[in-house]
Design a protein around this motif. Structure first.
Motif, PDB file in Angstrom:
ATOM      1  N   ARG A   1      -8.001 -33.317  -6.941  1.00 32.77           N
ATOM      2  CA  ARG A   1      -7.826 -34.614  -6.289  1.00 32.77           C
ATOM      3  C   ARG A   1      -8.559 -34.632  -4.949  1.00 32.77           C
ATOM      4  NH1 ARG A   1      -2.711 -35.195  -7.474  1.00 32.77           N
ATOM      5  NH2 ARG A   1      -1.956 -34.110  -5.635  1.00 32.77           N
ATOM      6  N   GLN A   2      -8.464 -33.540  -4.192  1.00 31.61           N
ATOM      7  CA  GLN A   2      -9.147 -33.444  -2.899  1.00 31.61           C
ATOM      8  C   GLN A   2     -10.662 -33.501  -3.064  1.00 31.61           C
ATOM      9  OE1 GLN A   2      -7.564 -29.787  -1.343  1.00 31.61           O
ATOM     10  NE2 GLN A   2      -5.835 -30.787  -0.331  1.00 31.61           N
TER      11      GLN A   2
ATOM     12  N   LYS B   1      -4.481 -29.275  -9.704  1.00 30.66           N
ATOM     13  CA  LYS B   1      -4.548 -30.733  -9.656  1.00 30.66           C
ATOM     14  C   LYS B   1      -4.765 -31.228  -8.239  1.00 30.66           C
ATOM     15  CE  LYS B   1      -1.901 -31.814 -13.779  1.00 30.66           C
ATOM     16  NZ  LYS B   1      -0.720 -32.443 -14.352  1.00 30.66           N
ATOM     17  N   LYS B   2      -4.085 -30.619  -7.268  1.00 31.71           N
ATOM     18  CA  LYS B   2      -4.232 -31.017  -5.870  1.00 31.71           C
ATOM     19  C   LYS B   2      -5.663 -30.767  -5.390  1.00 31.71           C
ATOM     20  CE  LYS B   2      -2.330 -30.276  -1.262  1.00 31.71           C
ATOM     21  NZ  LYS B   2      -1.433 -29.492  -0.425  1.00 31.71           N
TER      22      LYS B   2
ATOM     23  N   GLU C   1      -8.881 -36.788 -17.596  1.00 34.32           N
ATOM     24  CA  GLU C   1      -7.937 -37.473 -18.468  1.00 34.32           C
ATOM     25  C   GLU C   1      -8.324 -37.185 -19.913  1.00 34.32           C
ATOM     26  OE1 GLU C   1      -7.307 -42.147 -19.743  1.00 34.32           O
ATOM     27  OE2 GLU C   1      -8.198 -41.692 -17.818  1.00 34.32           O
TER      28      GLU C   1
ATOM     29  N   GLY D   1     -12.133 -35.156  -5.355  1.00 32.83           N
ATOM     30  CA  GLY D   1     -12.480 -36.439  -5.967  1.00 32.83           C
ATOM     31  C   GLY D   1     -12.759 -36.332  -7.454  1.00 32.83           C
TER      32      GLY D   1
ATOM     33  N   LYS E   1     -11.340 -36.549 -11.267  1.00 32.61           N
ATOM     34  CA  LYS E   1     -10.253 -37.057 -12.104  1.00 32.61           C
ATOM     35  C   LYS E   1     -10.511 -36.608 -13.531  1.00 32.61           C
ATOM     36  CE  LYS E   1      -9.684 -41.255  -9.367  1.00 32.61           C
ATOM     37  NZ  LYS E   1      -9.834 -42.710  -9.365  1.00 32.61           N
TER      38      LYS E   1
END
Length: 111
Positions: free
Chosen positions: A14-15, A10-11, A21, A17, A19
Motif C-alpha cells: 500500500r505504501q 499488504k502495508k 486483486e 502504491g 494494489k
C-alpha cells in the motif's frame, strides 16, 4: 522479504502504491497467435496495479493448444457451389482438409 507476515506485506505494498486483486469466476483465458490458440483453463488471474499500470498474472490449471485455420468466404462459397452442399458442410470439409479447396470438393463429392 522472506519471513514477512501478510499484514506487513499488504502495508508495504500500500505504501508503494501497489494494489493486487484476484479476479473471480475466470473459466478460461485464450491467447490468439497466428495459426493457433493457447487456451488456459481454470486459471488463477491476479491483477496488479503499479503506478497506474495494470499487469495480469495468469496461472493456468491446464493448457490446450488449438490449430486455427482461417477459411475465406469465397472458398466456402466455391465448395458449396461445386459440391452442392450447404455452408456448414462446406466449412466443415474445408477445416478437415486444412483449407484445401480441391480436396474438400473431392471429399464431399465422394460421400
Amino acid at each position: 522479504m522472506m519471513g514477512m507476515n501478510p499484514r506487513q506485506m499488504k502495508k508495504l505494498m500500500r505504501q508503494l502504491g501497489i494494489k493486487m486483486e484476484e479476479l473471480e469466476g475466470v473459466n478460461e483465458v485464450v491467447l490468439k497467435l497466428e495459426g493457433k490458440e493457447i487456451v488456459l483453463k481454470n486459471p488463477v488471474v491476479t491483477v496488479m496495479v503499479v503506478q497506474g499500470e495494470k499487469t495480469y498474472q495468469i496461472v493456468p490449471g491446464s493448457e490446450e493448444v488449438r490449430e486455427v485455420i482461417e477459411i475465406p468466404e469465397e472458398d466456402i462459397e466455391l465448395v458449396m457451389e461445386q459440391a452442392g452442399v450447404d455452408r456448414e458442410t462446406a466449412l466443415k470439409a474445408l477445416k478437415e482438409t486444412k483449407g484445401d479447396i480441391a480436396e474438400a470438393i473431392l471429399k464431399l463429392s465422394g460421400e
